[in-house]
Write an enzyme that holds these catalytic residues in place. Structure first.
Site, PDB file in Angstrom:
ATOM      1  N   ARG A   1       0.962  -1.008   0.094  1.00 53.87           N
ATOM      2  CA  ARG A   1       0.257   0.372  -0.073  1.00 53.87           C
ATOM      3  C   ARG A   1       0.812   1.356   0.345  1.00 53.87           C
ATOM      4  O   ARG A   1       0.382   2.409  -0.044  1.00 53.87           O
ATOM      5  CB  ARG A   1      -1.036   0.053   0.994  1.00 53.87           C
ATOM      6  CG  ARG A   1      -2.033  -0.719   0.996  1.00 53.87           C
ATOM      7  CD  ARG A   1      -2.488  -1.215   2.790  1.00 53.87           C
ATOM      8  NE  ARG A   1      -1.896  -2.366   3.584  1.00 53.87           N
ATOM      9  CZ  ARG A   1      -2.612  -2.273   4.375  1.00 53.87           C
ATOM     10  NH1 ARG A   1      -3.093  -2.074   4.512  1.00 53.87           N
ATOM     11  NH2 ARG A   1      -0.794  -2.745   5.190  1.00 53.87           N
TER      12      ARG A   1
ATOM     13  N   LYS B   1      -0.239 -19.339   5.081  1.00 55.22           N
ATOM     14  CA  LYS B   1      -1.204 -20.616   6.256  1.00 55.22           C
ATOM     15  C   LYS B   1      -1.235 -19.736   6.926  1.00 55.22           C
ATOM     16  O   LYS B   1      -0.536 -18.904   7.692  1.00 55.22           O
ATOM     17  CB  LYS B   1      -0.710 -21.653   6.258  1.00 55.22           C
ATOM     18  CG  LYS B   1       1.375 -21.716   6.924  1.00 55.22           C
ATOM     19  CD  LYS B   1       2.038 -21.146   7.034  1.00 55.22           C
ATOM     20  CE  LYS B   1       1.547 -21.031   8.648  1.00 55.22           C
ATOM     21  NZ  LYS B   1       2.499 -19.718   9.837  1.00 55.22           N
TER      22      LYS B   1
END
Lengths: 360, 360
Positions: A39, A102
């Site tokens: 970002r 994960k």
């Protein structure tokens, strides 16, 4: 045969673990680091400069922009778990193959939405459980699969703990309910559950029971917990995962004829050589003053680090899809099973440590 | 200073394990093999001849006769558990110091009757848990007690299994409800419970829960079971004991700063040298591709086998009593705590795997 072009990777975000994966993509012979997005454009630039990105790599100030780049084949997504649903689905819709960290989702219904998107687009999904790709892992599996050397699996114990410092326990995304809300279970527990399922040939347990004494932080995020898993045929497993104990990562699997020990299953002690211990029909000498035979140490040397082998395997599957194959369903299937058991442990904790049936 | 006479031992019964103890009594510098009793005089004769008894050793055709011998200071009693109450009480009443095989009794109330007799007579009681006396054991304990190297204990996992053959599973006293009715829990589980209590400085857990899936034989004797133990301060432990899996005997203890592994805690792989592994503040290298620091192996060489060290320690205590000291209460106290937790695991199994509070 012409050499095929490497699979072009983009990385979503500049997570700490992305540094290791950038190196892995560079090391894998069939993969290329092509883009990173954050970002913050400055952060992405600094990340690329510090992590061996080639000069032609693209730097994006938004994940959307990277996903819109037609020159990217695959993305590695080390995002907070709460963002997986949105970005994994979007990546799949943009036809990006997906190497997803994960835990794959906050729960299996979110993961099923990701699976729907992945299946619709025909892209490959694989989770980022690196140790599955170490050269040691199939060697250990050979032992566990050997009717003479190991016999029938009876029990597995798996643990993964590390001693998080006070900064981690205050500020890490893994202790924040809105980011990695599954805490130590989603992070460390994922590996324990995966290792147990792996040892059990991915046969799901019938029942999961969390052990009393799970430790939660003030926001309700799990910092340490344990569970026992029980199969129809009498197999059982226990696991312990924690942010509150010294670094420990064990699998102990016992069969009717053999025993496997490994004490560094997630991250091997060293990169180039790894070992495990096996015992077969171990017993005692005549007066029971020693073992006969004794267990022995199996040493495995590696060509590439496990994370580079993971990237290589993933890129091979992507290449095969580009050449007309279907996605490999093995990887999303075991991701989903891992998440299912993880959900069951969470549900058992939420229900006051009551047994929870695992339904596929 | 005059050399003091060795403590004179008699052995009650010709159990297999008595062969090892006969050797141990011969090896211990302060103990002497003086008698053996069996209900069969021929069996006792053959046992003495085969196990290094000196020519002046007495051979008795009944346990009573041995206990009536005023020239015997101490007895080693490797009898079936169901006979402990009767013979241990009688031995104490006959003023024999008592080295009693584990499990010490069928339950803690039987053991309390034994303790009453022992206390009334002022004799020493010690159970036959040999590994407690290995030179490695205090070295491991030093590690666990070290605030810098290990920190605060968080979890212990202990297992002991061995693959009994079909003859054992049909005929051994450990599968017979009227002999060693506690089965695998009393035999293998005893060691697991002892190791957990040892790691926890013999602080008793508050709650014990047997894990589902205990395996019983047709007569109701436990062949395999697991349990979790939970302390007030959040410490927890798991154990698994079994006659149905390959030989495995592990302690894994994790603390806030350290980890201990030992994979042969009950019977060391070799008699003269034993090892264990310790990790302190183990972590990862910068890119998380290896461990820094790695755990290390601690090697302990031994002067005498652990069972001879046990006999030596026991005989020292007997000698001290002969010289006016009181019996050492440490040993019966930890026997009782071990039996208490064992009883709680059994009670939890009997109650359908419900939590059982441990009350001292």
């Amino acid at each position: 045969m012409a050499v095929e072009a490497p699979i072009r990777f983009g990385i979503l975000g500049c997570a700490e673990i992305a540094r290791k994966l950038s190196r892995a993509i560079n090391l894998a012979p069939n993969a290329e680091l092509c883009a990173v997005a954050s970002r913050s454009l400055d952060k992405a630039k600094a990340f690329a400069a510090a992590n061996g990105f080639p000069s032609h790599a693209k730097i994006y100030g938004s994940y959307d922009a990277l996903l819109d780049d037609p020159d990217i084949d695959a993305v590695y997504a080390p995002l907070p778990t709460s963002l997986h649903l949105y970005w994994a689905v979007l990546a799949a819709k943009k036809n990006k193959h997906l190497l997803l960290e994960k835990p794959v989702a906050l729960n299996v219904s979110e993961f099923d939405a990701i699976l729907d998107a992945v299946e619709s687009s025909g892209v490959q999904l694989m989770d980022g459980t690196m140790w599955m790709h170490h050269a040691r892992t199939p060697a250990m599996k050979d032992f566990l699969s050997d009717a003479d050397r190991f016999g029938q699996l009876k029990t597995v114990h798996a643990c993964f703990s590390f001693a998080a410092d006070s900064d981690f326990l205050k500020n890490d995304i893994r202790v924040k309910p809105d980011l990695d809300g599954l805490g130590a279970l989603g992070d460390a527990g994922w590996y324990c559950i995966r290792s147990i399922l792996w040892a059990a040939n991915f046969e799901l347990p019938k029942t999961v029971i969390a052990l009393p004494g799970a430790v939660l932080n003030d926001a309700g995020v799990i910092l340490a917990c344990g569970a026992s898993l029980h199969w129809e045929d009498g197999k059982s497993a226990t696991l312990h995962c924690s942010f509150l104990s010294n670094l420990t990562m064990d699998i102990t699997a016992t069969g009717t004829k053999g025993t496997l020990h490994v004490n560094d299953f997630i991250i091997p002690f060293q990169e180039k050589e790894a070992y495990f211990s096996t015992g077969t029909k171990t017993g005692f000498d005549e007066l029971v003053t020693g073992w006969l035979p004794q267990p022995s140490k199996q040493v495995i040397t590696t060509d590439l680090p496990q994370e580079a082998r993971m990237v290589r395997e993933f890129a091979n599957l992507v290449r095969a899809i580009k050449n007309g194959s279907k996605p490999e369903t093995k990887w999303p299937t075991i991701s989903r099973k891992t998440q299912l058991v993880l959900d069951a442990v969470k549900a058992s904790i939420d229900k006051g440590f009551k047994p929870v049936e695992v339904v596929y």
